[in-house]
Design a protein around this motif. Structure first.
Motif, PDB file in Angstrom:
ATOM      1  N   PRO A 152     -54.567  17.148  -0.475  1.00  0.00           N
ATOM      2  CA  PRO A 152     -53.993  17.998   0.587  1.00  0.00           C
ATOM      3  C   PRO A 152     -52.520  18.343   0.334  1.00  0.00           C
ATOM      4  O   PRO A 152     -52.093  19.485   0.570  1.00  0.00           O
ATOM      5  CB  PRO A 152     -54.154  17.153   1.855  1.00  0.00           C
ATOM      6  CG  PRO A 152     -55.289  16.248   1.555  1.00  0.00           C
ATOM      7  CD  PRO A 152     -55.207  15.962   0.097  1.00  0.00           C
ATOM      8  N   ALA A 153     -51.748  17.385  -0.171  1.00  0.00           N
ATOM      9  CA  ALA A 153     -50.340  17.662  -0.469  1.00  0.00           C
ATOM     10  C   ALA A 153     -50.215  18.681  -1.596  1.00  0.00           C
ATOM     11  O   ALA A 153     -49.346  19.569  -1.559  1.00  0.00           O
ATOM     12  CB  ALA A 153     -49.621  16.368  -0.841  1.00  0.00           C
ATOM     13  N   VAL A 154     -51.081  18.578  -2.614  1.00  0.00           N
ATOM     14  CA  VAL A 154     -51.065  19.544  -3.718  1.00  0.00           C
ATOM     15  C   VAL A 154     -51.395  20.942  -3.205  1.00  0.00           C
ATOM     16  O   VAL A 154     -50.763  21.933  -3.594  1.00  0.00           O
ATOM     17  CB  VAL A 154     -52.047  19.105  -4.828  1.00  0.00           C
ATOM     18  CG1 VAL A 154     -52.254  20.224  -5.834  1.00  0.00           C
ATOM     19  CG2 VAL A 154     -51.541  17.853  -5.524  1.00  0.00           C
ATOM     20  N   CYS A 155     -52.373  21.039  -2.309  1.00  0.00           N
ATOM     21  CA  CYS A 155     -52.750  22.346  -1.765  1.00  0.00           C
ATOM     22  C   CYS A 155     -51.623  22.958  -0.930  1.00  0.00           C
ATOM     23  O   CYS A 155     -51.363  24.161  -1.025  1.00  0.00           O
ATOM     24  CB  CYS A 155     -54.017  22.216  -0.912  1.00  0.00           C
ATOM     25  SG  CYS A 155     -55.487  21.896  -1.886  1.00  0.00           S
ATOM     26  N   ILE A 177     -58.480  25.471   1.796  1.00  0.00           N
ATOM     27  CA  ILE A 177     -59.332  24.496   1.106  1.00  0.00           C
ATOM     28  C   ILE A 177     -58.897  23.054   1.348  1.00  0.00           C
ATOM     29  O   ILE A 177     -59.525  22.127   0.836  1.00  0.00           O
ATOM     30  CB  ILE A 177     -59.394  24.769  -0.417  1.00  0.00           C
ATOM     31  CG1 ILE A 177     -58.017  24.609  -1.067  1.00  0.00           C
ATOM     32  CG2 ILE A 177     -59.986  26.133  -0.700  1.00  0.00           C
ATOM     33  CD1 ILE A 177     -58.042  24.665  -2.577  1.00  0.00           C
ATOM     34  N   ILE A 178     -57.868  22.862   2.176  1.00  0.00           N
ATOM     35  CA  ILE A 178     -57.403  21.488   2.459  1.00  0.00           C
ATOM     36  C   ILE A 178     -58.513  20.628   3.069  1.00  0.00           C
ATOM     37  O   ILE A 178     -58.696  19.477   2.644  1.00  0.00           O
ATOM     38  CB  ILE A 178     -56.137  21.515   3.347  1.00  0.00           C
ATOM     39  CG1 ILE A 178     -54.952  22.027   2.532  1.00  0.00           C
ATOM     40  CG2 ILE A 178     -55.827  20.128   3.909  1.00  0.00           C
ATOM     41  CD1 ILE A 178     -53.678  22.201   3.327  1.00  0.00           C
ATOM     42  N   PRO A 179     -59.297  21.138   4.065  1.00  0.00           N
ATOM     43  CA  PRO A 179     -60.354  20.272   4.623  1.00  0.00           C
ATOM     44  C   PRO A 179     -61.391  19.831   3.593  1.00  0.00           C
ATOM     45  O   PRO A 179     -61.970  18.744   3.696  1.00  0.00           O
ATOM     46  CB  PRO A 179     -60.996  21.143   5.702  1.00  0.00           C
ATOM     47  CG  PRO A 179     -59.965  22.145   6.069  1.00  0.00           C
ATOM     48  CD  PRO A 179     -59.168  22.383   4.818  1.00  0.00           C
ATOM     49  N   TYR A 180     -61.624  20.655   2.565  1.00  0.00           N
ATOM     50  CA  TYR A 180     -62.586  20.281   1.526  1.00  0.00           C
ATOM     51  C   TYR A 180     -61.947  19.405   0.458  1.00  0.00           C
ATOM     52  O   TYR A 180     -62.619  18.577  -0.150  1.00  0.00           O
ATOM     53  CB  TYR A 180     -63.181  21.543   0.892  1.00  0.00           C
ATOM     54  CG  TYR A 180     -63.766  22.470   1.926  1.00  0.00           C
ATOM     55  CD1 TYR A 180     -64.970  22.172   2.554  1.00  0.00           C
ATOM     56  CD2 TYR A 180     -63.097  23.624   2.297  1.00  0.00           C
ATOM     57  CE1 TYR A 180     -65.500  23.018   3.519  1.00  0.00           C
ATOM     58  CE2 TYR A 180     -63.617  24.481   3.255  1.00  0.00           C
ATOM     59  CZ  TYR A 180     -64.823  24.163   3.861  1.00  0.00           C
ATOM     60  OH  TYR A 180     -65.327  24.991   4.818  1.00  0.00           O
ATOM     61  N   ALA A 181     -60.651  19.605   0.220  1.00  0.00           N
ATOM     62  CA  ALA A 181     -59.954  18.819  -0.804  1.00  0.00           C
ATOM     63  C   ALA A 181     -59.794  17.366  -0.392  1.00  0.00           C
ATOM     64  O   ALA A 181     -59.649  16.492  -1.245  1.00  0.00           O
ATOM     65  CB  ALA A 181     -58.592  19.440  -1.092  1.00  0.00           C
ATOM     66  N   PRO A 184     -59.195  10.889  -5.834  1.00  0.00           N
ATOM     67  CA  PRO A 184     -58.571  10.102  -4.776  1.00  0.00           C
ATOM     68  C   PRO A 184     -58.154  11.036  -3.654  1.00  0.00           C
ATOM     69  O   PRO A 184     -57.632  12.114  -3.889  1.00  0.00           O
ATOM     70  CB  PRO A 184     -57.386   9.442  -5.443  1.00  0.00           C
ATOM     71  CG  PRO A 184     -57.033  10.341  -6.578  1.00  0.00           C
ATOM     72  CD  PRO A 184     -58.318  10.982  -7.010  1.00  0.00           C
ATOM     73  N   HIS A 185     -58.370  10.614  -2.435  1.00  0.00           N
ATOM     74  CA  HIS A 185     -58.320  11.504  -1.277  1.00  0.00           C
ATOM     75  C   HIS A 185     -56.912  11.942  -0.875  1.00  0.00           C
ATOM     76  O   HIS A 185     -56.733  13.031  -0.361  1.00  0.00           O
ATOM     77  CB  HIS A 185     -59.001  10.817  -0.084  1.00  0.00           C
ATOM     78  CG  HIS A 185     -60.395  10.390  -0.392  1.00  0.00           C
ATOM     79  ND1 HIS A 185     -61.423  11.295  -0.512  1.00  0.00           N
ATOM     80  CD2 HIS A 185     -60.941   9.169  -0.631  1.00  0.00           C
ATOM     81  CE1 HIS A 185     -62.534  10.657  -0.807  1.00  0.00           C
ATOM     82  NE2 HIS A 185     -62.274   9.352  -0.885  1.00  0.00           N
TER      83      HIS A 185
END
Length: 198
Positions: free
Chosen positions: A62-65, A48-52, A57-58
């Motif tokens: 990705p780091a959380v995922c 789900i990183i590409p959607y997150a 805030p952008h």
């Protein structure tokens, strides 16, 4: 289908303190299931990183995922057992320790005592016969305390009134404790008689 439940002989240990008895009920987690859950958690969170990235805030999502996927995969992979129930006390302060039902653990498992803030370890107790030092051992070599029998839950334990050492009350250790108490009483009697000779 019945779930296999294991109840190994465990104890809670802390350096420089006598081990404390514990009881635990565990459900083993098979390796294929743990591997599958670890891979699925990685695939989900990293997938789900590409959607997150598009959620404002952008930058943090990705780091959380990545972190959540790694944490969940580690949790599933290392959790060899799921806890059904647990009873145990802290070796330092004697307060009850807690492990929530359903927690995934591996043995040995580090616990946190919220009373004294030390971190004892839950580990499988070695059988007395398997240890070469299968004799009663005091925590301090110079201890001259006597052994007495006590109960913790529904199991008997031998404890020293001098140094606080605890051992399971097996027949062999009970005989050794009686012999040691008898020798200690004789030595105390001889010491008392020697005082009058001076």
């Amino acid at each position: 289908m019945s779930v296999p439940i294991e109840a190994p002989n465990v104890q809670v240990t802390l350096p420089a303190h006598p081990p404390a008895p514990a009881r635990v009920g565990l459900v083993p987690q098979p390796l294929p299931g743990r591997a599958l859950k670890a891979l699925l958690s990685l695939a989900f969170f990293w997938g789900i990183i590409p959607y997150a990235v598009w959620v404002p805030p952008h930058y943090p999502w990705p780091a959380v995922c990545v972190c959540a996927g790694g944490f969940m995969a580690h949790l599933f992979w290392t959790g060899r057992y799921r806890v059904l129930w647990f009873l145990g006390v802290c070796p330092r302060c004697g307060k009850h320790l807690r492990i929530a039902s359903g927690t995934r653990i591996a043995l040995p498992h580090t616990l946190t005592c919220f009373a004294c803030h030390f971190e004892p370890v839950l580990r499988v107790q070695e059988p007395v016969e398997a240890r070469p030092e299968a004799l009663l051992r005091h925590l301090k070599p110079e201890c001259t305390g006597s052994w007495s029998e006590g109960w913790m839950w529904d199991e008997r334990f031998l404890s020293c009134d001098g140094c606080g050492a605890r051992q399971p009350a097996t027949p062999e250790l009970r005989r050794a404790a009686d012999d040691e108490n008898e020798r200690g009483a004789l030595l105390r009697q001889l010491a008392d008689e020697g005082r009058f000779l001076d």
